[in-house]
Design a protein around this motif. Structure first.
Motif, mmCIF file in Angstrom:
data_model
loop_
_atom_site.group_PDB
_atom_site.id
_atom_site.type_symbol
_atom_site.label_atom_id
_atom_site.label_comp_id
_atom_site.label_asym_id
_atom_site.label_seq_id
_atom_site.Cartn_x
_atom_site.Cartn_y
_atom_site.Cartn_z
ATOM 1 N N PHE A 69 0.858 -1.177 0.000
ATOM 2 C CA PHE A 69 0.000 0.000 0.000
ATOM 3 C C PHE A 69 0.897 1.231 0.000
ATOM 4 C CE2 PHE A 69 -3.113 2.974 2.017
ATOM 5 C CZ PHE A 69 -4.137 2.817 1.084
ATOM 6 N N LEU A 70 0.359 2.351 -0.465
ATOM 7 C CA LEU A 70 1.133 3.585 -0.436
ATOM 8 C C LEU A 70 0.234 4.781 -0.184
ATOM 9 C CD1 LEU A 70 0.709 5.362 -3.288
ATOM 10 C CD2 LEU A 70 2.175 3.585 -4.215
ATOM 11 N N HIS A 71 0.863 5.868 0.232
ATOM 12 C CA HIS A 71 0.189 7.144 0.527
ATOM 13 C C HIS A 71 0.953 8.212 -0.223
ATOM 14 C CE1 HIS A 71 -0.943 10.273 3.876
ATOM 15 N NE2 HIS A 71 -1.566 10.505 2.729
ATOM 16 N N CYS A 72 0.323 8.810 -1.251
ATOM 17 C CA CYS A 72 1.025 9.669 -2.200
ATOM 18 C C CYS A 72 0.368 11.037 -2.326
ATOM 19 C CB CYS A 72 1.051 8.998 -3.572
ATOM 20 S SG CYS A 72 1.874 9.969 -4.860
ATOM 21 N N HIS A 73 1.171 12.085 -2.206
ATOM 22 C CA HIS A 73 0.761 13.454 -2.505
ATOM 23 C C HIS A 73 1.664 14.007 -3.593
ATOM 24 C CE1 HIS A 73 -0.834 13.993 1.909
ATOM 25 N NE2 HIS A 73 -1.570 13.140 1.187
ATOM 26 N N GLY A 74 1.064 14.700 -4.576
ATOM 27 C CA GLY A 74 1.877 15.225 -5.661
ATOM 28 C C GLY A 74 1.181 16.285 -6.474
ATOM 29 N N THR A 75 1.923 16.789 -7.458
ATOM 30 C CA THR A 75 1.422 17.819 -8.365
ATOM 31 C C THR A 75 1.380 17.264 -9.783
ATOM 32 O OG1 THR A 75 3.669 18.714 -8.615
ATOM 33 C CG2 THR A 75 2.255 19.760 -6.981
ATOM 34 N N TRP A 76 0.337 17.668 -10.520
ATOM 35 C CA TRP A 76 0.160 17.231 -11.902
ATOM 36 C C TRP A 76 -0.869 18.143 -12.548
ATOM 37 C CZ3 TRP A 76 -0.204 13.539 -7.886
ATOM 38 C CH2 TRP A 76 -1.442 13.528 -7.234
ATOM 39 N N ALA A 77 -0.693 18.411 -13.817
ATOM 40 C CA ALA A 77 -1.674 19.162 -14.616
ATOM 41 C C ALA A 77 -2.123 20.451 -13.932
ATOM 42 C CB ALA A 77 -2.891 18.286 -14.933
ATOM 43 N N GLY A 78 -1.183 21.158 -13.300
ATOM 44 C CA GLY A 78 -1.497 22.438 -12.686
ATOM 45 C C GLY A 78 -2.232 22.355 -11.372
ATOM 46 N N THR A 79 -2.390 21.151 -10.830
ATOM 47 C CA THR A 79 -3.065 21.012 -9.552
ATOM 48 C C THR A 79 -2.259 20.084 -8.658
ATOM 49 O OG1 THR A 79 -5.197 20.546 -8.501
ATOM 50 C CG2 THR A 79 -4.522 19.077 -10.287
ATOM 51 N N MET A 80 -2.792 19.798 -7.481
ATOM 52 C CA MET A 80 -2.107 18.942 -6.523
ATOM 53 C C MET A 80 -3.154 18.164 -5.754
ATOM 54 S SD MET A 80 0.617 20.010 -3.514
ATOM 55 C CE MET A 80 1.402 18.714 -2.535
ATOM 56 N N GLY A 81 -2.773 16.985 -5.271
ATOM 57 C CA GLY A 81 -3.725 16.219 -4.504
ATOM 58 C C GLY A 81 -3.155 14.928 -3.969
ATOM 59 N N HIS A 82 -4.072 14.086 -3.519
ATOM 60 C CA HIS A 82 -3.788 12.775 -2.938
ATOM 61 C C HIS A 82 -4.094 11.741 -4.025
ATOM 62 C CE1 HIS A 82 -4.412 9.752 0.494
ATOM 63 N NE2 HIS A 82 -4.996 9.158 -0.531
ATOM 64 N N LEU A 83 -3.052 11.106 -4.561
ATOM 65 C CA LEU A 83 -3.204 10.168 -5.664
ATOM 66 C C LEU A 83 -3.931 8.909 -5.207
ATOM 67 C CD1 LEU A 83 -2.189 9.693 -8.689
ATOM 68 C CD2 LEU A 83 -0.439 8.241 -7.622
ATOM 69 N N LEU A 84 -4.831 8.416 -6.045
ATOM 70 C CA LEU A 84 -5.504 7.140 -5.798
ATOM 71 C C LEU A 84 -4.744 6.063 -6.574
ATOM 72 C CD1 LEU A 84 -9.232 8.314 -6.072
ATOM 73 C CD2 LEU A 84 -7.809 8.068 -4.009
ATOM 74 N N PRO A 85 -3.874 5.292 -5.901
ATOM 75 C CA PRO A 85 -2.925 4.446 -6.627
ATOM 76 C C PRO A 85 -3.528 3.207 -7.258
ATOM 77 C CG PRO A 85 -2.681 4.117 -4.265
ATOM 78 C CD PRO A 85 -3.651 5.252 -4.439
#
Length: 269
Positions: free
Chosen positions: A106-122
């Motif tokens: 399992f993982l817990h990921c925060h990042g930036t993409w496409a001009g926004t940022m959030g909590h990735l649903l892996p």
């Protein structure tokens, strides 16, 4: 207004285990979910937990959530509905802590993409192309998703551990980020380190005087360090409205919201 969590306050405000940290790298394969690809990367390296960076990976689809107010009368904060941008999306910067939940990676990921940022649903984000990835793994320590009575969330908590020079750690709500990191490192005899991780802060104060006045945020450490016992903690962070800010934290004014998961990579070995 500061976060008020529903459960009893835990006595120990920082939990840490020693870890034998090692660099890892490989290729995340196209067609896999982000979760499966990262799980394979760690398994191939013989590591149970750690941290990985997903910078430059392209996903189609990519799915994520933002922080949001709680509506259940229990949790101090929650998540937005799922955001589903169309077409391939390139991850600019992302940090994920890696461990286990219910017997599976399992993982817990925060990042930036496409001009926004959030909590990735892996489990819902699929790699559209092979992607090189790097991280830091531990064969003897990991994060385990466990029920947390204080927050009523299931949260990554460090488990295992050995005699290695590094740490996997979790700092609990309400603790000032810089003060807690410095105190934890000193307790383990660490004066110099690179700091990696994800978490949240309840109303953010930056060293340059700027601020993010929101109780629910999602952040990633961005080049944070400990030098001669003093922490310098730059972050990327997003709030409920999707506003992104970047900057170094000031000391004494940044209480953790729900959790801060840390990998402390000692540099003065």
């Amino acid at each position: 207004m500061r976060m008020i969590h529903p459960g009893p306050r835990a006595a120990d405000r920082a939990v840490a285990v020693r870890a034998d940290l090692r660099p890892l790298s490989g290729v995340l394969r196209a067609g896999q979910t982000v979760m499966d690809a990262v799980g394979d990367l760690f398994a191939q390296a013989g590591c149970k937990g750690g941290v990985v960076w997903l910078d430059g990976a392209v996903c189609d689809p990519l799915r994520f959530v933002l922080p949001a107010p709680s509506t259940d009368g229990i949790h101090a904060a929650w998540y937005s509905d799922t955001h589903a941008p169309e077409g391939p999306v390139t991850i600019a910067h992302a940090t994920a802590t890696v461990g286990w939940k219910d017997g599976a990676p399992f993982l817990h990921c925060h990042g930036t993409w496409a001009g926004t940022m959030g909590h990735l649903l892996p489990f819902d984000s699929i790699l559209a192309a092979d992607a090189p990835a790097s991280g830091i793994g531990a064969p003897d320590a990991w994060f385990e998703a466990l029920p947390d009575a204080e927050t009523a969330f299931t949260l990554f908590t460090p488990q295992g551990g050995g005699n290695g020079p590094g740490l996997l750690a979790r700092i609990l709500p309400g603790e000032d980020v810089i003060t807690a990191i410095e105190t934890l490192a000193a307790r383990h005899g660490i004066t110099d380190a690179r700091l990696h991780g994800v978490g949240s802060i309840d109303h953010i104060r930056f060293a340059d005087g700027s601020r993010m006045d929101c109780h629910a945020t999602e952040l990633r450490l961005d080049g944070a360090t400990l030098i001669q016992g003093r922490a310098h903690v730059p972050i990327e962070v997003v709030d409920i409205a999707g506003t992104i800010m970047r900057g170094a934290l000031t000391c004494g004014e940044n209480p953790i919201g729900v959790t801060l998961e840390l990998l402390i990579e000692r540099t003065n070995i």
